[in-house]
Design a protein around this motif. Structure first.
Motif, PDB file in Angstrom:
ATOM      1  N   SER B  57      10.867 117.214  56.769  1.00 32.23           N
ATOM      2  CA  SER B  57      11.914 116.188  56.867  1.00 32.23           C
ATOM      3  C   SER B  57      11.494 114.904  56.169  1.00 32.23           C
ATOM      4  CB  SER B  57      12.224 115.899  58.331  1.00 32.23           C
ATOM      5  OG  SER B  57      11.136 115.209  58.916  1.00 32.23           O
ATOM      6  N   VAL B  58      12.488 114.114  55.784  1.00 30.13           N
ATOM      7  CA  VAL B  58      12.238 112.810  55.167  1.00 30.13           C
ATOM      8  C   VAL B  58      11.425 111.942  56.124  1.00 30.13           C
ATOM      9  CG1 VAL B  58      13.342 110.722  54.300  1.00 30.13           C
ATOM     10  CG2 VAL B  58      14.406 112.945  53.880  1.00 30.13           C
ATOM     11  N   GLU B  59      11.834 111.988  57.381  1.00 29.93           N
ATOM     12  CA  GLU B  59      11.176 111.201  58.420  1.00 29.93           C
ATOM     13  C   GLU B  59       9.666 111.484  58.461  1.00 29.93           C
ATOM     14  OE1 GLU B  59      12.862 109.078  60.498  1.00 29.93           O
ATOM     15  OE2 GLU B  59      11.078 108.577  61.679  1.00 29.93           O
ATOM     16  N   SER B  60       9.291 112.768  58.335  1.00 31.35           N
ATOM     17  CA  SER B  60       7.872 113.100  58.449  1.00 31.35           C
ATOM     18  C   SER B  60       7.076 112.478  57.295  1.00 31.35           C
ATOM     19  CB  SER B  60       7.670 114.617  58.512  1.00 31.35           C
ATOM     20  OG  SER B  60       8.042 115.205  57.287  1.00 31.35           O
ATOM     21  N   PHE B  61       7.700 112.409  56.102  1.00 34.11           N
ATOM     22  CA  PHE B  61       7.015 111.760  54.977  1.00 34.11           C
ATOM     23  C   PHE B  61       6.878 110.258  55.227  1.00 34.11           C
ATOM     24  CE2 PHE B  61       8.248 115.643  52.753  1.00 34.11           C
ATOM     25  CZ  PHE B  61       7.075 115.919  52.065  1.00 34.11           C
ATOM     26  N   HIS B  62       7.933 109.697  55.775  1.00 35.99           N
ATOM     27  CA  HIS B  62       7.909 108.259  56.053  1.00 35.99           C
ATOM     28  C   HIS B  62       6.758 107.931  57.008  1.00 35.99           C
ATOM     29  CE1 HIS B  62      10.401 104.451  57.217  1.00 35.99           C
ATOM     30  NE2 HIS B  62       9.313 104.163  56.554  1.00 35.99           N
ATOM     31  N   ARG B  63       6.627 108.756  58.039  1.00 36.40           N
ATOM     32  CA  ARG B  63       5.562 108.517  59.015  1.00 36.40           C
ATOM     33  C   ARG B  63       4.177 108.665  58.402  1.00 36.40           C
ATOM     34  NH1 ARG B  63       7.286 108.319  64.512  1.00 36.40           N
ATOM     35  NH2 ARG B  63       9.547 108.419  64.435  1.00 36.40           N
ATOM     36  N   ARG B  64       4.029 109.676  57.547  1.00 36.36           N
ATOM     37  CA  ARG B  64       2.708 109.873  56.924  1.00 36.36           C
ATOM     38  C   ARG B  64       2.374 108.706  56.005  1.00 36.36           C
ATOM     39  NH1 ARG B  64       3.219 115.690  54.527  1.00 36.36           N
ATOM     40  NH2 ARG B  64       1.195 115.254  53.578  1.00 36.36           N
ATOM     41  N   LEU B  65       3.365 108.244  55.270  1.00 39.62           N
ATOM     42  CA  LEU B  65       3.143 107.085  54.406  1.00 39.62           C
ATOM     43  C   LEU B  65       2.740 105.873  55.249  1.00 39.62           C
ATOM     44  CD1 LEU B  65       3.368 105.696  51.588  1.00 39.62           C
ATOM     45  CD2 LEU B  65       5.735 105.150  52.191  1.00 39.62           C
ATOM     46  N   GLY B  66       3.443 105.697  56.352  1.00 35.83           N
ATOM     47  CA  GLY B  66       3.152 104.565  57.237  1.00 35.83           C
ATOM     48  C   GLY B  66       1.722 104.601  57.736  1.00 35.83           C
ATOM     49  N   LYS B  67       1.255 105.794  58.067  1.00 41.52           N
ATOM     50  CA  LYS B  67      -0.107 105.957  58.581  1.00 41.52           C
ATOM     51  C   LYS B  67      -1.128 105.582  57.506  1.00 41.52           C
ATOM     52  CE  LYS B  67      -2.997 107.940  61.729  1.00 41.52           C
ATOM     53  NZ  LYS B  67      -4.184 107.101  61.522  1.00 41.52           N
TER      54      LYS B  67
END
Ligand code: SF4
Ligand code: FES
Lengths: 251, 197
Positions: B57-67
């Motif tokens: 999901s897009v969300e999962s990429f966003h979270r990984r980037l945030g981390k």
């Protein structure tokens, strides 16, 4: 905690909608209601299904977009807060939660829980402003005004234009919203100049948009996340009537 | 003097209203080649994202980037971490365009398309933030490069070499951005070390 969600799914205003049941078993009580929906959507996407469309922006109770009816209450059962400020600790393990969009003729459904509230924008465009075409704003301290009036205008200005008042009203009336805007502006010197014109223009637009009439149910005040008082409706009525009897021909 | 002062103070409050209806940009014609080009570019970007049809999901990429940003490009950062983060973000970007899943189509209300476009931007911007932090070999404001600190842990600025604002020019996704320096020139004050002690 585990919850069962019954969510209204509808792919467009002219399509048929229905409640669809979803089960979530990894909900934490610290989650906000919208975070709980995020978790659901992540699961739906994992299964290659369409996520539930819902609107949100600030997630801190100021933008007025996170609109939905939860267990029959616009913005949920908690008083004085928006959906984004509601947390799962207010629900119990095993609860069934019903989630629907705001329903009103003037708010057509775009998808699932998202409705088109452009009618509110058009009401604002009709008169919810102070005409200063250009130039600097006056220094606020140069305009003498009583503190009590400022505070009352400020309370009215707290309206975030969410539309919960419309969703709560059995007539789908927008009176609380319109009255908050009219009151806020007409109480202050800057807004007084156009007060008559404004009351007429905004009420006219409200009627054209297909909102219902006010019959003093006052469910709007009870559901308003910003505690806007129905006293504003009385003020709007006074402004409006006054403007009908005294306004200039070309107003 | 009277005339000058009156004009200076009065004109902004008076003349504006008369000019407001005259000075305006009328609605812009959309059948211009520039408009068409911009529209096509956006459409291509959307189609590219929709056609990946991957598994994450897009969300999962966003979270990984945030981390990654949280771990290596916070207020306190160092060259090793930043270089590592840059590589990680590049790998994440490659994975994003290979394995992202954006449900639905572009012919309907689709918040996931919107989010995908935004996260694609964030990935580029995240990398740029690392590049920017890497090139600034000093500590200044919210940018604390661990290598550049005084004994007591105060930020160590380098006004000799870094008294400029960095404006970065996009140079395609796979090339380094181009640095434009906007010099900070102080004529009447002299630069000093800020100390809260
Ligand atoms: S009056 Fe209250 S419920 Fe109505 S739009 Fe304003 S904030 Fe929302
Ligand atoms: S998301 Fe802005 S008020 Fe709820």
């Amino acid at each position: 905690m585990k919850v069962t969600l019954k969510i209204w799914r509808q792919s467009g205003n002219d399509k048929k909608g229905q409640f669809v049941e979803y089960k979530l078993d990894n909900v934490k009580k610290e989650m906000s209601f919208l975070e709980m929906l995020d978790v659901l959507n992540e699961q739906l996407i994992q299964k290659k299904e369409q996520p539930v469309a819902f609107e949100h922006d600030c997630r801190e109770g100021i933008c007025g977009t996170c609109n939905m009816v939860i267990n029959g209450f616009p913005h949920g059962p908690q008083q004085g807060t928006t959906t984004c400020q509601l947390h799962m600790r207010h629900f119990k393990d095993g609860d069934t939660i019903w989630i629907e969009p705001f329903r009103a003729k003037a708010f057509p459904i775009i998808r699932d829980l998202v409705v088109d509230r452009a009618a509110f924008d058009r009401i604002i465009q009709a008169g919810g402003y102070v005409s200063v075409n250009t130039g600097q704003a006056q220094d606020a301290n140069a305009i003498p005004i009583q503190k009590e009036i400022v505070s009352e205008a400020f309370d009215a200005a707290a309206c975030i234009g969410c539309g919960a008042c419309v969703a709560a009203c059995p007539n789908a009336s927008a009176m609380l919203f319109v009255s908050a805007k009219v009151s806020h502006l007409s109480m202050l010197p800057q807004g007084k100049v156009e007060a008559k014109k404004r009351a007429q223009a905004m009420v006219k637009q409200m009627d054209e948009e297909g909102f219902g009439r006010c019959s003093n149910v006052t469910a709007c005040e009870a559901e308003c996340p910003k505690g806007i008082s129905v006293a504003n409706i009385a003020r709007l009525n006074r402004e409006y009537l006054g403007s009908v009897f005294t306004s200039e021909v070309n107003a | 003097m009277q005339g000058l002062a009156d004009g200076y103070f009065v004109i902004p409050y008076t003349i504006g209203n008369f000019l407001a209806n005259e000075i305006r940009t009328s609605s812009i014609n959309t059948s211009l080649p520039e408009f068409e080009q911009a529209e096509n570019e956006v459409r291509d970007r959307i189609n590219k994202l929709l056609s990946v049809k991957g598994n994450q999901s897009v969300e999962s990429f966003h979270r990984r980037l945030g981390k990654i940003m949280w771990d290596y490009c916070g207020m306190s950062r160092n060259a090793d971490g930043l270089s590592k983060a840059r590589k990680m973000i590049q790998a994440l970007r490659e994975e994003f365009y290979r394995d992202v899943f954006v449900p639905g189509t572009d012919k309907e209300y689709n918040p996931e398309v919107e989010k995908a476009l935004r996260v694609a931007d964030f990935i580029e911007l995240g990398e740029l933030m690392c590049v920017d932090a890497l090139t600034r070999n000093e500590s200044c404001g919210g940018h604390f490069r661990e290598e550049y600190q005084e004994e007591g842990g105060e930020a160590k600025r380098d006004d000799e070499n870094y008294a400029f604002v960095s404006a970065w020019q996009f140079n395609g996704m796979d090339s380094d951005p181009i640095l434009h320096k906007e010099e900070l020139i102080f004529e009447n004050v002299e630069l000093k070390t800020r100390s809260y002690k």
